[in-house]
Design an enzyme around this catalytic site. Structure first.
Site, PDB file in Angstrom:
ATOM      1  CG  HIS A  37      -1.942  -0.969   1.388  1.00 28.43           C
ATOM      2  ND1 HIS A  37      -1.838  -2.112   2.494  1.00 28.43           N
ATOM      3  CD2 HIS A  37      -2.950  -1.374   0.387  1.00 28.43           C
ATOM      4  CE1 HIS A  37      -2.929  -2.871   2.100  1.00 28.43           C
ATOM      5  NE2 HIS A  37      -3.626  -2.538   1.184  1.00 28.43           N
ATOM      6  CD  GLN A  61     -13.960  -5.630  -1.458  1.00 27.23           C
ATOM      7  OE1 GLN A  61     -14.369  -4.856  -1.595  1.00 27.23           O
ATOM      8  NE2 GLN A  61     -12.783  -6.334  -1.558  1.00 27.23           N
ATOM      9  N   GLY A 150      -2.815  -1.987  -7.082  1.00 27.04           N
ATOM     10  CA  GLY A 150      -1.759  -2.771  -7.272  1.00 27.04           C
ATOM     11  C   GLY A 150      -2.265  -4.037  -8.441  1.00 27.04           C
TER      12      GLY A 150
HETATM   13  O1  PAF Z   1      -8.238  -4.367  -3.063  1.00 24.25           O
HETATM   14  C1  PAF Z   1      -8.830  -3.879  -2.047  1.00 24.25           C
HETATM   15  O2  PAF Z   1      -8.117  -3.823  -0.928  1.00 24.25           O
HETATM   16  C2  PAF Z   1     -10.365  -3.792  -2.283  1.00 24.25           C
HETATM   17  O3  PAF Z   1     -10.889  -4.601  -3.032  1.00 24.25           O
HETATM   18  C3  PAF Z   1     -10.622  -2.240  -2.600  1.00 24.25           C
HETATM   19  C4  PAF Z   1     -10.446  -1.787  -3.849  1.00 24.25           C
HETATM   20  C5  PAF Z   1     -10.054  -1.310  -1.525  1.00 24.25           C
HETATM   21  C6  PAF Z   1     -12.233  -2.191  -2.626  1.00 24.25           C
HETATM   22  O4  PAF Z   1     -12.839  -2.461  -1.284  1.00 24.25           O
END
Ligand code: PAF
Length: 283
Positions: A37, A61, A150
Site C-alpha cells: 500500500h 465484496q 496494485g
Molecule cells: O483491493 C482492495 O483492497 C479492495 O478490493 C478495494 C479496492 C479497496 C475495494 O474494497
C-alpha cells in the site's frame, strides 16, 4: 494527518482542495496496510498534491461471512504507517458501514463485459459486484484526479478500468507493480494471518510462477498448466485452487499462443485457510 470518519466532512475538505486547483490522488484500501500500500501512496504523492487513502473493510465484496469477520482491522497502526509517509499530504477516510451504505448493505449488479466471469469471478460469488459498488461510491465521494491499484489484484484492476470507462467516471486508473517481500511472496494484508510454517512455504507460489514463465517460452499453455498442477499436488502445505494462463486484456484462458497477444499467468492457492493470489506477465 486529517482523518475523516464521515463523507460530509471529507466532501467539504475535497472541495477546498479543488477550489485551490490542487490535484488529488486516491488509494482505496481495506486497511491492514503494508509496504505494498505504501508504494501505491508514494507513487500517488509523486503525481498529485494530496493523496486520499480510504480504509474500509467493505462487507459486500466478501462471499464468506467468516472471511469478513476475520479480516484484520488495525486502524491505529495503519495511521502510524501513513504518518511516516507524510503528515500533511495524506488524507484518511475511514468511514463506518452506515456512512457508505446507510441501512442498505447490498451491492449493485455490474456487467464488466465478461471480465467478471473469469478466474476470481468463478470462485468468489458476487465479489466483483461488491468491489464495483464500493469503488464507484468512493470515486463519487473522493472525486480524485488519479487512482492507484496494485497489479496483484490484476483482474480487479481491469474491472475498475472497465467500470470507469462504462460510467464515464473522470478519474485515471493507474496499475502499479506487485510489491513483494524479499523471498518473493506478494504483499497482502492476508499474509499477517499466515501461521509461520505456511508463511515459510508461501514463496513457493512466486517461485512456481517464475518457472512457469520460463516454460511458457517453449511449451503450450496446457503443458505449463499441467506442470504447475503437478508441483502443487506434491506440495505438503499449499493447495492449488487454480492456475490459468490468460490473455492479459480479455482474461480468457489461452487456447493457442499468438505473438500478437500479451499473456499473464494467474494463480490462487490455499495456505491452510488463507487464500493467496498472485500473477506474472509472461511476455
Ligand atoms: O483491493 C482492495 O483492497 C479492495 O478490493 C478495494 C479496492 C479497496 C475495494 O474494497
Amino acid at each position: 494527518m486529517t482523518i475523516f470518519k464521515n463523507k460530509t466532512d471529507l466532501i467539504a475538505y475535497v472541495d477546498t482542495i479543488k477550489s485551490n486547483n490542487k490535484t488529488l490522488g486516491f488509494v482505496p484500501t481495506m486497511g491492514a496496510l503494508h509496504d505494498g500500500h505504501a508504494s501505491l501512496i508514494i507513487e500517488g504523492l509523486k503525481q498529485n498534491d494530496f493523496v486520499a487513502v480510504s480504509i474500509f473493510v467493505n462487507p459486500t465484496q466478501f462471499d464468506k461471512q467468516e472471511d469478513l469477520v476475520k479480516y484484520p482491522r488495525t486502524l491505529d497502526s495503519d495511521v502510524g504507517l501513513l504518518s511516516k509517509i507524510s503528515e500533511d499530504e495524506i488524507i484518511v477516510y475511514a468511514p463506518t458501514v452506515e456512512d457508505i451504505y446507510g441501512d442498505n448493505v447490498v451491492s449493485t449488479s455490474f456487467s464488466y463485459d465478461g471480465l467478471e466471469h473469469e478466474m476470481e469471478g468463478k470462485f468468489r460469488d458476487g465479489h466483483f459486484d461488491g468491489v464495483g459498488t464500493i469503488v464507484k461510491r468512493l470515486f463519487e465521494i473522493v472525486r480524485p484526479d488519479n487512482s492507484y491499484f496494485g497489479e496483484k489484484d490484476f483482474q480487479q484492476l481491469m474491472i475498475i478500468k472497465k467500470l470507469v470507462e462504462k460510467y464515464d467516471i473522470p478519474v485515471k486508473v493507474n496499475g502499479c507493480k506487485i510489491h513483494r517481500a524479499e523471498d518473493g511472496l506478494a504483499m497482502s494484508s492476508r499474509n499477517m494471518r499466515l501461521k509461520p510454517e505456511y508463511r515459510n512455504a508461501a514463496p513457493f507460489i512466486y517461485k512456481t510462477l517464475k518457472s512457469a514463465k520460463e516454460k511458457f517460452e517453449t511449451k503450450s499453455a496446457n503443458k505449463v498448466t499441467e506442470w504447475v498442477s503437478k508441483q502443487f499436488a506434491k506440495h505438503e502445505l499449499l493447495e492449488l485452487e487454480y492456475f490459468i494462463i490468460a490473455d492479459a486484456e480479455t482474461l480468457k484462458a489461452v487456447k493457442r499462443k499468438s505473438n500478437k497477444s500479451s499473456y499473464r499467468a494467474f494463480i490462487a492457492v490455499y495456505a491452510d485457510d488463507i487464500r493467496l493470489i498472485d500473477n506474472i506477465a509472461l511476455n
